[in-house]
Design a protein around this motif. Structure first.
Motif, PDB file in Angstrom:
ATOM      1  N   SER A  34      -1.353  -4.195   9.913  1.00 53.70           N
ATOM      2  CA  SER A  34      -1.620  -4.648   8.560  1.00 53.70           C
ATOM      3  C   SER A  34      -0.487  -4.204   7.645  1.00 53.70           C
ATOM      4  CB  SER A  34      -2.950  -4.091   8.061  1.00 53.70           C
ATOM      5  OG  SER A  34      -2.886  -2.704   7.907  1.00 53.70           O
ATOM      6  N   ALA A  35      -0.342  -4.860   6.534  1.00 50.18           N
ATOM      7  CA  ALA A  35       0.783  -4.606   5.632  1.00 50.18           C
ATOM      8  C   ALA A  35       0.721  -3.197   5.043  1.00 50.18           C
ATOM      9  CB  ALA A  35       0.788  -5.648   4.528  1.00 50.18           C
ATOM     10  N   ALA A  36       1.454  -3.001   3.962  1.00 48.81           N
ATOM     11  CA  ALA A  36       1.492  -1.688   3.334  1.00 48.81           C
ATOM     12  C   ALA A  36       0.084  -1.218   3.003  1.00 48.81           C
ATOM     13  CB  ALA A  36       2.340  -1.745   2.068  1.00 48.81           C
ATOM     14  N   GLY A  37      -0.099   0.091   3.040  1.00 48.23           N
ATOM     15  CA  GLY A  37      -1.409   0.635   2.746  1.00 48.23           C
ATOM     16  C   GLY A  37      -1.934   1.416   3.912  1.00 48.23           C
ATOM     17  N   PRO A  38      -3.046   2.105   3.728  1.00 46.99           N
ATOM     18  CA  PRO A  38      -3.615   2.954   4.781  1.00 46.99           C
ATOM     19  C   PRO A  38      -4.066   2.131   5.973  1.00 46.99           C
ATOM     20  CG  PRO A  38      -4.710   3.314   2.655  1.00 46.99           C
ATOM     21  CD  PRO A  38      -3.844   2.118   2.509  1.00 46.99           C
ATOM     22  N   ASP A  39      -4.212   2.786   7.106  1.00 47.84           N
ATOM     23  CA  ASP A  39      -4.673   2.104   8.311  1.00 47.84           C
ATOM     24  C   ASP A  39      -6.125   1.673   8.174  1.00 47.84           C
ATOM     25  OD1 ASP A  39      -2.290   2.451  10.054  1.00 47.84           O
ATOM     26  OD2 ASP A  39      -2.696   4.550   9.612  1.00 47.84           O
ATOM     27  N   PHE A  40      -6.879   2.456   7.422  1.00 48.89           N
ATOM     28  CA  PHE A  40      -8.288   2.147   7.194  1.00 48.89           C
ATOM     29  C   PHE A  40      -8.507   2.085   5.683  1.00 48.89           C
ATOM     30  CE2 PHE A  40      -7.832   4.275  11.248  1.00 48.89           C
ATOM     31  CZ  PHE A  40      -8.508   3.406  12.090  1.00 48.89           C
ATOM     32  N   PRO A  41      -8.223   0.932   5.085  1.00 48.20           N
ATOM     33  CA  PRO A  41      -8.197   0.799   3.623  1.00 48.20           C
ATOM     34  C   PRO A  41      -9.520   1.175   2.954  1.00 48.20           C
ATOM     35  CG  PRO A  41      -7.280  -1.158   4.693  1.00 48.20           C
ATOM     36  CD  PRO A  41      -7.907  -0.323   5.762  1.00 48.20           C
ATOM     37  N   HIS A  42     -10.634   0.809   3.591  1.00 46.59           N
ATOM     38  CA  HIS A  42     -11.935   1.090   2.979  1.00 46.59           C
ATOM     39  C   HIS A  42     -12.237   2.576   2.959  1.00 46.59           C
ATOM     40  CE1 HIS A  42     -12.348   0.659   7.270  1.00 46.59           C
ATOM     41  NE2 HIS A  42     -13.575   1.125   7.256  1.00 46.59           N
ATOM     42  N   LEU A  43     -11.539   3.324   3.812  1.00 51.38           N
ATOM     43  CA  LEU A  43     -11.746   4.774   3.854  1.00 51.38           C
ATOM     44  C   LEU A  43     -10.600   5.523   3.192  1.00 51.38           C
ATOM     45  CD1 LEU A  43     -12.948   5.111   7.561  1.00 51.38           C
ATOM     46  CD2 LEU A  43     -14.362   5.144   5.502  1.00 51.38           C
ATOM     47  N   GLY A  44      -9.500   4.819   2.937  1.00 53.69           N
ATOM     48  CA  GLY A  44      -8.319   5.493   2.398  1.00 53.69           C
ATOM     49  C   GLY A  44      -7.731   6.471   3.391  1.00 53.69           C
ATOM     50  N   VAL A  45      -7.806   6.137   4.675  1.00 52.96           N
ATOM     51  CA  VAL A  45      -7.346   7.052   5.718  1.00 52.96           C
ATOM     52  C   VAL A  45      -6.118   6.505   6.439  1.00 52.96           C
ATOM     53  CG1 VAL A  45      -7.916   8.048   7.967  1.00 52.96           C
ATOM     54  CG2 VAL A  45      -9.584   8.132   6.115  1.00 52.96           C
ATOM     55  N   GLU A  79       3.604   9.852  -8.350  1.00 48.46           N
ATOM     56  CA  GLU A  79       3.722   8.416  -8.085  1.00 48.46           C
ATOM     57  C   GLU A  79       4.352   8.108  -6.740  1.00 48.46           C
ATOM     58  OE1 GLU A  79       4.871   7.244 -12.710  1.00 48.46           O
ATOM     59  OE2 GLU A  79       6.424   7.764 -11.256  1.00 48.46           O
ATOM     60  N   SER A  80       4.748   9.140  -6.025  1.00 51.23           N
ATOM     61  CA  SER A  80       5.587   8.915  -4.846  1.00 51.23           C
ATOM     62  C   SER A  80       4.804   8.335  -3.675  1.00 51.23           C
ATOM     63  CB  SER A  80       6.240  10.225  -4.419  1.00 51.23           C
ATOM     64  OG  SER A  80       5.314  11.014  -3.712  1.00 51.23           O
ATOM     65  N   PRO A  81       5.456   7.502  -2.898  1.00 43.13           N
ATOM     66  CA  PRO A  81       4.821   6.952  -1.699  1.00 43.13           C
ATOM     67  C   PRO A  81       4.522   8.037  -0.667  1.00 43.13           C
ATOM     68  CG  PRO A  81       7.154   6.338  -1.793  1.00 43.13           C
ATOM     69  CD  PRO A  81       6.825   6.982  -3.086  1.00 43.13           C
ATOM     70  N   VAL A  82       5.257   9.114  -0.692  1.00 37.49           N
ATOM     71  CA  VAL A  82       4.976  10.217   0.232  1.00 37.49           C
ATOM     72  C   VAL A  82       3.599  10.805  -0.068  1.00 37.49           C
ATOM     73  CG1 VAL A  82       5.641  12.549   0.928  1.00 37.49           C
ATOM     74  CG2 VAL A  82       7.401  10.795   0.601  1.00 37.49           C
ATOM     75  N   ARG A  83       3.361  11.062  -1.343  1.00 39.92           N
ATOM     76  CA  ARG A  83       2.077  11.645  -1.729  1.00 39.92           C
ATOM     77  C   ARG A  83       0.924  10.693  -1.423  1.00 39.92           C
ATOM     78  NH1 ARG A  83      -1.044  13.182  -6.679  1.00 39.92           N
ATOM     79  NH2 ARG A  83      -1.586  15.370  -6.417  1.00 39.92           N
ATOM     80  N   ALA A  84       1.154   9.405  -1.680  1.00 40.15           N
ATOM     81  CA  ALA A  84       0.110   8.417  -1.405  1.00 40.15           C
ATOM     82  C   ALA A  84      -0.224   8.357   0.088  1.00 40.15           C
ATOM     83  CB  ALA A  84       0.551   7.041  -1.915  1.00 40.15           C
ATOM     84  N   LYS A  85       0.809   8.353   0.911  1.00 38.57           N
ATOM     85  CA  LYS A  85       0.601   8.276   2.363  1.00 38.57           C
ATOM     86  C   LYS A  85      -0.159   9.473   2.900  1.00 38.57           C
ATOM     87  CE  LYS A  85       2.611   4.816   4.673  1.00 38.57           C
ATOM     88  NZ  LYS A  85       1.915   4.005   5.677  1.00 38.57           N
ATOM     89  N   LEU A  86       0.131  10.635   2.331  1.00 38.59           N
ATOM     90  CA  LEU A  86      -0.425  11.870   2.883  1.00 38.59           C
ATOM     91  C   LEU A  86      -1.721  12.298   2.214  1.00 38.59           C
ATOM     92  CD1 LEU A  86       2.873  13.923   3.342  1.00 38.59           C
ATOM     93  CD2 LEU A  86       1.622  12.553   5.033  1.00 38.59           C
ATOM     94  N   ALA A  87      -2.256  11.459   1.337  1.00 35.19           N
ATOM     95  CA  ALA A  87      -3.459  11.847   0.601  1.00 35.19           C
ATOM     96  C   ALA A  87      -4.629  12.136   1.532  1.00 35.19           C
ATOM     97  CB  ALA A  87      -3.830  10.757  -0.399  1.00 35.19           C
TER      98      ALA A  87
END
Length: 201
Positions: A34-45, A79-87
């Motif tokens: 799937s495109a950009a974003g978490p692997d499990f979007p509904h879970l934010g994981v 705002e960083s993509p690093v922080r978003a990815k590792l949330a």
DNA sequence: TTTTGATCATCC
DNA sequence: GGATGATCAAAA
């Protein structure tokens, strides 16, 4: 697991570097590719497999995301993509002893993790250091030695790929694409805390 | 071609 | 031996 999913097990990972990660993602029902974003979007994981040695220590650094070189200086840590990815990351340890054939390697029980305030602050400090260097035009001189927990390293199909980055006057130059990676010393601490692994041999 | 998934292979 | 810089494949 590969057998159940009908996926042939390659003889080694030299030409199948993402195979384990993709296998586990498929097994857990992640939206494949799937495109950009978490692997499990509904879970934010975000799912990350992590290769571990016999002691449970990581054998490799962990890719986080591409480094958006041209805009790095305009992003804050928040705002960083690093922080978003590792949330929120689900770490799945995978036995990575080269003596053990790929199809016989075991998975560890997973660890659902979010950065503690201390970890967030530590990563943010590295982010600011690295981003500042890139924004000031030092991208070509940054090596993976920089950064205590986070590093910037090449991330490309091969060494002749180019992307854009700012030079020391802010003008665009062509350079090798880079990515942010977590050092093994960072992921080792996550795993050690979660599994209460011995700190040494 | 870019993004997502990473490990390889050489150097120190 | 471990880390750095280089590289590989699939999917979109």
């Amino acid at each position: 697991m590969a057998e159940r999913l009908g996926r042939p097990v390659p003889p080694d990972q030299r030409r199948h570097k993402g195979w384990v990660g993709q296998l586990v993602e498929a097994a857990l029902g992640g939206e494949a590719g799937s495109a950009a974003g978490p692997d499990f979007p509904h879970l934010g994981v975000e799912l990350k497999t992590i290769p571990v040695d016999a002691r449970g220590a990581p054998r490799e650094t962990t890719f986080v995301c591409a480094a958006p070189l041209t805009v790095l200086g305009q992003l804050t840590w928040a705002e960083s993509p690093v922080r978003a990815k590792l949330a929120r990351v689900l770490w799945v340890p995978v036995q990575a002893d080269p003596e053990v054939p790929l199809g016989e390697r075991r998975l560890g029980s997973p660890c659902l993790w979010s950065p503690s305030p201390e970890e967030d602050a530590a990563l943010g400090a590295d982010w600011r250091e690295l981003s500042g260097l890139v924004a000031d035009g030092y991208v070509e001189t940054i090596t993976a030695h920089r950064g205590q927990w986070l590093q910037i390293r090449p991330k490309a199909a091969h060494a002749r790929i180019r992307t854009w980055a700012p030079d020391d006057e802010g003008d665009p130059i062509r350079t090798l694409p880079r990515g942010f990676y977590l050092r093994t010393r960072f992921t080792a601490r996550i795993l050690a805390a979660h599994y209460r692994l011995p700190s040494s041999g």
